[in-house]
Design an enzyme around this catalytic site. Sequence first.
Site, PDB file in Angstrom:
ATOM      1  N   THR A  17       0.830  -1.208   0.000  1.00  0.00           N
ATOM      2  CA  THR A  17       0.000   0.000   0.000  1.00  0.00           C
ATOM      3  C   THR A  17       0.863   1.256   0.000  1.00  0.00           C
ATOM      4  OG1 THR A  17      -0.104  -0.247   2.387  1.00  0.00           O
ATOM      5  CG2 THR A  17      -2.026  -0.987   1.141  1.00  0.00           C
ATOM      6  N   SER A  49      32.231  -4.599   7.810  1.00  0.00           N
ATOM      7  CA  SER A  49      31.002  -5.198   8.337  1.00  0.00           C
ATOM      8  C   SER A  49      31.349  -6.520   9.010  1.00  0.00           C
ATOM      9  CB  SER A  49      30.010  -5.439   7.199  1.00  0.00           C
ATOM     10  OG  SER A  49      29.030  -6.380   7.613  1.00  0.00           O
ATOM     11  N   ALA A 107      14.920 -11.909   4.505  1.00  0.00           N
ATOM     12  CA  ALA A 107      13.806 -12.497   5.237  1.00  0.00           C
ATOM     13  C   ALA A 107      12.565 -11.614   5.195  1.00  0.00           C
ATOM     14  CB  ALA A 107      14.216 -12.761   6.691  1.00  0.00           C
ATOM     15  N   GLY A 108      12.617 -10.503   4.460  1.00  0.00           N
ATOM     16  CA  GLY A 108      11.461  -9.599   4.407  1.00  0.00           C
ATOM     17  C   GLY A 108      11.301  -8.812   5.694  1.00  0.00           C
ATOM     18  N   LEU A 109      12.392  -8.663   6.455  1.00  0.00           N
ATOM     19  CA  LEU A 109      12.315  -7.960   7.742  1.00  0.00           C
ATOM     20  C   LEU A 109      13.103  -6.645   7.687  1.00  0.00           C
ATOM     21  CD1 LEU A 109      12.750 -11.080  10.085  1.00  0.00           C
ATOM     22  CD2 LEU A 109      10.617 -10.001   9.318  1.00  0.00           C
ATOM     23  N   SER A 110      13.393  -6.185   6.473  1.00  0.00           N
ATOM     24  CA  SER A 110      14.000  -4.868   6.247  1.00  0.00           C
ATOM     25  C   SER A 110      15.413  -4.724   6.782  1.00  0.00           C
ATOM     26  CB  SER A 110      13.134  -3.755   6.836  1.00  0.00           C
ATOM     27  OG  SER A 110      12.024  -3.568   6.053  1.00  0.00           O
ATOM     28  N   SER A 111      16.241  -5.722   6.518  1.00  0.00           N
ATOM     29  CA  SER A 111      17.644  -5.583   6.913  1.00  0.00           C
ATOM     30  C   SER A 111      18.284  -4.398   6.186  1.00  0.00           C
ATOM     31  CB  SER A 111      18.415  -6.868   6.603  1.00  0.00           C
ATOM     32  OG  SER A 111      18.316  -7.184   5.231  1.00  0.00           O
ATOM     33  N   ASP A 156       9.534   0.881   5.117  1.00  0.00           N
ATOM     34  CA  ASP A 156      10.594   0.290   5.933  1.00  0.00           C
ATOM     35  C   ASP A 156      11.412   1.346   6.674  1.00  0.00           C
ATOM     36  OD1 ASP A 156       9.642  -1.823   4.442  1.00  0.00           O
ATOM     37  OD2 ASP A 156      11.353  -1.893   3.100  1.00  0.00           O
ATOM     38  N   TYR A 214       8.585  -7.300  -7.748  1.00  0.00           N
ATOM     39  CA  TYR A 214       8.171  -6.120  -6.983  1.00  0.00           C
ATOM     40  C   TYR A 214       7.954  -4.928  -7.919  1.00  0.00           C
ATOM     41  CZ  TYR A 214       8.240  -2.527  -3.340  1.00  0.00           C
ATOM     42  OH  TYR A 214       7.914  -1.475  -2.519  1.00  0.00           O
TER      43      TYR A 214
HETATM   44  C1  GLA Z   1       9.016  -3.967   0.684  1.00  0.00           C
HETATM   45  C2  GLA Z   1       9.252  -2.498   0.349  1.00  0.00           C
HETATM   46  C3  GLA Z   1       8.240  -1.621   1.083  1.00  0.00           C
HETATM   47  C4  GLA Z   1       6.815  -2.110   0.845  1.00  0.00           C
HETATM   48  C5  GLA Z   1       6.717  -3.608   1.094  1.00  0.00           C
HETATM   49  C6  GLA Z   1       5.370  -4.179   0.756  1.00  0.00           C
HETATM   50  O1  GLA Z   1       9.294  -4.193   2.025  1.00  0.00           O
HETATM   51  O2  GLA Z   1      10.543  -2.116   0.726  1.00  0.00           O
HETATM   52  O3  GLA Z   1       8.388  -0.276   0.672  1.00  0.00           O
HETATM   53  O4  GLA Z   1       6.380  -1.793  -0.444  1.00  0.00           O
HETATM   54  O5  GLA Z   1       7.688  -4.334   0.373  1.00  0.00           O
HETATM   55  O6  GLA Z   1       4.408  -3.681   1.626  1.00  0.00           O
END
Ligand code: GLA
Length: 368
Positions: A17, A49, A107-111, A156, A214
Amino acid sequence: MEKWIAPGRVNIIGEHTDYNDGFVLPIALPLGVVCAAGPRGDGLVRLTSAQRPGEVVEVGIDTLAAQRDRLPGWARYPLGVVDEFVRGGHRVTGVDLELDGTVPIGAGLSSSAALCCAVTIALRDLFAPALTDRRMIEIARSAENGFAGVPTGLLDQSASILCTEGHALFLDIRAFADTESVAAEQIPFDLATAGLALIVADTGHPHDLADGGYAERRAQCEAAAAALNLSALRDATSEDLPRLRDRVLRRRARHVVTENARVLAVVDRLRAGADPRAIGELLTASHDSLREDFEVSAPALDLAVDAALDAGAHGARMVGGGFGGSIIALVEHVDRVAENIMHRFATTGFAPPRVFAVEPAAGARKLE
Ligand code: GLA
């Protein structure tokens, strides 16, 4: 050297969204990236790192943009942040950066947001103390979108900078983009008092936002908005959907319309002090919509969600961009749900997932 930390995030609800000018509701995770930083006077960035032992990246600040293509992929995130500071007219005299992260990668956790935000807040304190939260979010996002080449929305970085302990962050992305102030509301998110916990299951099936899926979803959303003569799908309603002739675009738009409504419904319930169990059905509906209409789920994500629900979770959904990564589940019995997910992965022949409970943690800050 002094140290700063910025967390990863999970989004309670409001997936795909953000780039449609809509609503999101993330929490910060108790996992993050620590950036130790110290100023130099010789115009160099020296970067290391803990996750890349033995690698030292040293580059002149004036030549960052020119050197970009020969830099290792991981280094483009922190160096992209340095480049953004320079482009913004901030005088960075040189800096040592030592990174160490606990957010699992892919992992989709915004590393990556945690990494960019940790470097951003460190550079803010060292070289640009007047920088606002909003500007920090923009810098971290631009570094990721531009220098690192990953087309994320604002979710994120906003979560990593703005979240507070014990709260979910309700963000109206359009209001955020339109005003100078940060339009954010901290919503108390206390599961423990209600006898509940939030678990994350990292399926170990990596997602990669630099892959085409994406970007393709973003393009489809833009095409759907254009076909409806709207500036963004945020303004679409369910009555508009039949006007979309293209069935794929109609499904994509339906996800965005229904997901925005689900975020508002979750926020209403939490604001009213409802039993958090009441949001469970909305989380599961979000997953169904991401699977059926937005088509960004994956077999491992569906399996983890089904296993959590079968073991009594009140709601469960995939989080982040999709195609892999993690799910969340709202549960009473952490062990029972975790064991069922592990069991179902084992019998399906998938590698064991990593399952852990999380509580809403604090956003980016200096470590004392
Ligand atoms: C990733 C992107 C975010 C968002 C999500 C989906 O995490 O970095 O900006 O678009 O996907 O909600």
